[in-house]
Scaffold this motif. Structure first.
Motif, PDB file in Angstrom:
ATOM      1  N   HIS A   1       0.831  -1.204   0.000  1.00  0.00           N
ATOM      2  CA  HIS A   1       0.000   0.000   0.000  1.00  0.00           C
ATOM      3  C   HIS A   1       0.865   1.254   0.000  1.00  0.00           C
ATOM      4  CE1 HIS A   1       1.111  -0.448   4.224  1.00  0.00           C
ATOM      5  NE2 HIS A   1       0.865   0.842   4.368  1.00  0.00           N
ATOM      6  N   LEU A   2       0.203   2.379  -0.268  1.00  0.00           N
ATOM      7  CA  LEU A   2       0.776   3.706  -0.096  1.00  0.00           C
ATOM      8  C   LEU A   2       0.045   4.357   1.060  1.00  0.00           C
ATOM      9  CD1 LEU A   2       0.891   4.911  -3.813  1.00  0.00           C
ATOM     10  CD2 LEU A   2       2.820   4.163  -2.422  1.00  0.00           C
ATOM     11  N   ASP A   3       0.719   5.205   1.810  1.00  0.00           N
ATOM     12  CA  ASP A   3       0.084   5.912   2.918  1.00  0.00           C
ATOM     13  C   ASP A   3      -0.630   7.134   2.364  1.00  0.00           C
ATOM     14  OD1 ASP A   3       1.157   4.016   4.602  1.00  0.00           O
ATOM     15  OD2 ASP A   3       2.911   5.232   5.077  1.00  0.00           O
ATOM     16  N   GLU A   4      -1.950   7.071   2.306  1.00  0.00           N
ATOM     17  CA  GLU A   4      -2.750   8.096   1.644  1.00  0.00           C
ATOM     18  C   GLU A   4      -2.668   9.472   2.302  1.00  0.00           C
ATOM     19  OE1 GLU A   4      -4.300   7.725  -1.257  1.00  0.00           O
ATOM     20  OE2 GLU A   4      -3.518   5.694  -1.347  1.00  0.00           O
ATOM     21  N   VAL A   5      -2.557   9.538   3.619  1.00  0.00           N
ATOM     22  CA  VAL A   5      -2.592  10.836   4.298  1.00  0.00           C
ATOM     23  C   VAL A   5      -1.208  11.441   4.515  1.00  0.00           C
ATOM     24  CG1 VAL A   5      -4.787  10.392   5.444  1.00  0.00           C
ATOM     25  CG2 VAL A   5      -2.663   9.780   6.580  1.00  0.00           C
ATOM     26  N   SER A   6      -0.169  10.773   4.105  1.00  0.00           N
ATOM     27  CA  SER A   6       1.183  11.296   4.265  1.00  0.00           C
ATOM     28  C   SER A   6       1.467  12.361   3.209  1.00  0.00           C
ATOM     29  CB  SER A   6       2.214  10.186   4.113  1.00  0.00           C
ATOM     30  OG  SER A   6       2.068   9.232   5.114  1.00  0.00           O
ATOM     31  N   ALA A   7       2.359  13.265   3.545  1.00  0.00           N
ATOM     32  CA  ALA A   7       2.816  14.262   2.574  1.00  0.00           C
ATOM     33  C   ALA A   7       3.985  13.677   1.781  1.00  0.00           C
ATOM     34  CB  ALA A   7       3.261  15.525   3.297  1.00  0.00           C
ATOM     35  N   PRO A   8       3.990  13.837   0.462  1.00  0.00           N
ATOM     36  CA  PRO A   8       5.074  13.248  -0.339  1.00  0.00           C
ATOM     37  C   PRO A   8       6.447  13.822  -0.016  1.00  0.00           C
ATOM     38  CG  PRO A   8       3.579  14.528  -1.725  1.00  0.00           C
ATOM     39  CD  PRO A   8       2.999  14.517  -0.346  1.00  0.00           C
ATOM     40  N   SER A   9       6.491  14.997   0.585  1.00  0.00           N
ATOM     41  CA  SER A   9       7.781  15.624   0.886  1.00  0.00           C
ATOM     42  C   SER A   9       8.313  15.260   2.277  1.00  0.00           C
ATOM     43  CB  SER A   9       7.651  17.144   0.773  1.00  0.00           C
ATOM     44  OG  SER A   9       6.683  17.614   1.688  1.00  0.00           O
ATOM     45  N   LEU A  10       7.533  14.512   3.069  1.00  0.00           N
ATOM     46  CA  LEU A  10       7.956  14.145   4.426  1.00  0.00           C
ATOM     47  C   LEU A  10       8.237  12.653   4.526  1.00  0.00           C
ATOM     48  CD1 LEU A  10       5.411  16.207   6.564  1.00  0.00           C
ATOM     49  CD2 LEU A  10       7.779  16.787   6.011  1.00  0.00           C
ATOM     50  N   LEU A  11       9.068  12.291   5.472  1.00  0.00           N
ATOM     51  CA  LEU A  11       9.358  10.880   5.731  1.00  0.00           C
ATOM     52  C   LEU A  11       8.445  10.354   6.834  1.00  0.00           C
ATOM     53  CD1 LEU A  11      13.250  10.948   5.725  1.00  0.00           C
ATOM     54  CD2 LEU A  11      11.759  10.106   3.922  1.00  0.00           C
ATOM     55  N   ASP A  12       7.941   9.139   6.651  1.00  0.00           N
ATOM     56  CA  ASP A  12       7.219   8.434   7.705  1.00  0.00           C
ATOM     57  C   ASP A  12       8.255   7.644   8.496  1.00  0.00           C
ATOM     58  OD1 ASP A  12       4.628   9.240   6.811  1.00  0.00           O
ATOM     59  OD2 ASP A  12       4.835   7.793   5.186  1.00  0.00           O
TER      60      ASP A  12
ATOM     61  N   ILE B   1      12.127   2.691  10.660  1.00  0.00           N
ATOM     62  CA  ILE B   1      12.478   2.843   9.250  1.00  0.00           C
ATOM     63  C   ILE B   1      11.915   4.171   8.763  1.00  0.00           C
ATOM     64  CG2 ILE B   1      12.085   1.928   6.931  1.00  0.00           C
ATOM     65  CD1 ILE B   1      12.041  -0.835   8.154  1.00  0.00           C
ATOM     66  N   TYR B   2      12.730   4.931   8.064  1.00  0.00           N
ATOM     67  CA  TYR B   2      12.262   6.183   7.464  1.00  0.00           C
ATOM     68  C   TYR B   2      12.016   5.948   5.981  1.00  0.00           C
ATOM     69  CZ  TYR B   2      13.778   8.445  11.729  1.00  0.00           C
ATOM     70  OH  TYR B   2      13.921   8.811  13.042  1.00  0.00           O
ATOM     71  N   LEU B   3      10.804   6.238   5.529  1.00  0.00           N
ATOM     72  CA  LEU B   3      10.492   6.092   4.113  1.00  0.00           C
ATOM     73  C   LEU B   3       9.390   7.067   3.715  1.00  0.00           C
ATOM     74  CD1 LEU B   3       8.207   3.193   3.168  1.00  0.00           C
ATOM     75  CD2 LEU B   3       8.702   3.584   5.539  1.00  0.00           C
ATOM     76  N   THR B   4       9.322   7.350   2.450  1.00  0.00           N
ATOM     77  CA  THR B   4       8.239   8.186   1.931  1.00  0.00           C
ATOM     78  C   THR B   4       7.075   7.260   1.603  1.00  0.00           C
ATOM     79  OG1 THR B   4       9.246   8.060  -0.250  1.00  0.00           O
ATOM     80  CG2 THR B   4       9.715  10.022   1.022  1.00  0.00           C
ATOM     81  N   GLY B   5       6.253   7.018   2.598  1.00  0.00           N
ATOM     82  CA  GLY B   5       5.144   6.066   2.477  1.00  0.00           C
ATOM     83  C   GLY B   5       4.096   6.467   1.468  1.00  0.00           C
ATOM     84  N   LYS B   6       4.032   7.738   1.113  1.00  0.00           N
ATOM     85  CA  LYS B   6       3.085   8.205   0.102  1.00  0.00           C
ATOM     86  C   LYS B   6       3.566   7.844  -1.302  1.00  0.00           C
ATOM     87  CE  LYS B   6      -0.129  11.518  -1.135  1.00  0.00           C
ATOM     88  NZ  LYS B   6      -1.475  11.542  -0.636  1.00  0.00           N
ATOM     89  N   LEU B   7       4.880   7.639  -1.467  1.00  0.00           N
ATOM     90  CA  LEU B   7       5.445   7.392  -2.793  1.00  0.00           C
ATOM     91  C   LEU B   7       5.948   5.968  -3.006  1.00  0.00           C
ATOM     92  CD1 LEU B   7       7.520  10.691  -3.134  1.00  0.00           C
ATOM     93  CD2 LEU B   7       5.205  10.227  -3.969  1.00  0.00           C
ATOM     94  N   LEU B   8       6.278   5.261  -1.933  1.00  0.00           N
ATOM     95  CA  LEU B   8       6.839   3.907  -2.048  1.00  0.00           C
ATOM     96  C   LEU B   8       5.857   2.865  -1.521  1.00  0.00           C
ATOM     97  CD1 LEU B   8      10.463   4.601  -0.750  1.00  0.00           C
ATOM     98  CD2 LEU B   8       9.743   4.285  -3.124  1.00  0.00           C
ATOM     99  N   HIS B   9       5.470   1.919  -2.379  1.00  0.00           N
ATOM    100  CA  HIS B   9       4.610   0.811  -1.935  1.00  0.00           C
ATOM    101  C   HIS B   9       5.392  -0.028  -0.929  1.00  0.00           C
ATOM    102  CE1 HIS B   9       2.419   1.796  -5.622  1.00  0.00           C
ATOM    103  NE2 HIS B   9       1.383   1.270  -5.000  1.00  0.00           N
ATOM    104  N   HIS B  10       4.762  -0.346   0.203  1.00  0.00           N
ATOM    105  CA  HIS B  10       5.429  -1.126   1.243  1.00  0.00           C
ATOM    106  C   HIS B  10       4.416  -2.061   1.909  1.00  0.00           C
ATOM    107  CE1 HIS B  10       3.931   2.640   2.950  1.00  0.00           C
ATOM    108  NE2 HIS B  10       3.815   2.014   4.118  1.00  0.00           N
TER     109      HIS B  10
END
Length: 82
Positions: free
Chosen positions: A19-30, A59-68
């Protein structure tokens, strides 16, 4: 407490499908944190990578942009704060 995050999800003993994290900002790391006693892994499909997700791992990742995903693990209890 002050936080730049809008909310925190508590995930207990749940597999997560890709999935992608729908409510995350693409410029921030989850920064999901793995807790408990288990042998889980986290898969970042867009990178073709599998990482150990042992208790205490953050783990730091851009959850809005990377399927995990976190598929079924063999043993133990898992708690994740995401």
């Amino acid at each position: 407490w002050p936080s730049i995050y809008v909310g925190i999800d508590v995930i207990v003993n749940q597999e997560t499908s890709p999935h992608l994290d729908e409510v995350s900002a693409p410029s921030l790391l989850d920064s999901p944190v793995s807790l408990g006693m288990h042998d889980a892994q986290i898969h970042v499909l867009d990178l073709g990578s599998i990482f150990s997700y042992q208790p205490g791992t953050m783990i730091y990742l851009t959850g809005k942009l990377l399927h995990h995903s976190v598929p079924k693990w063999e043993k133990g209890e898992r708690i994740a704060l995401a």
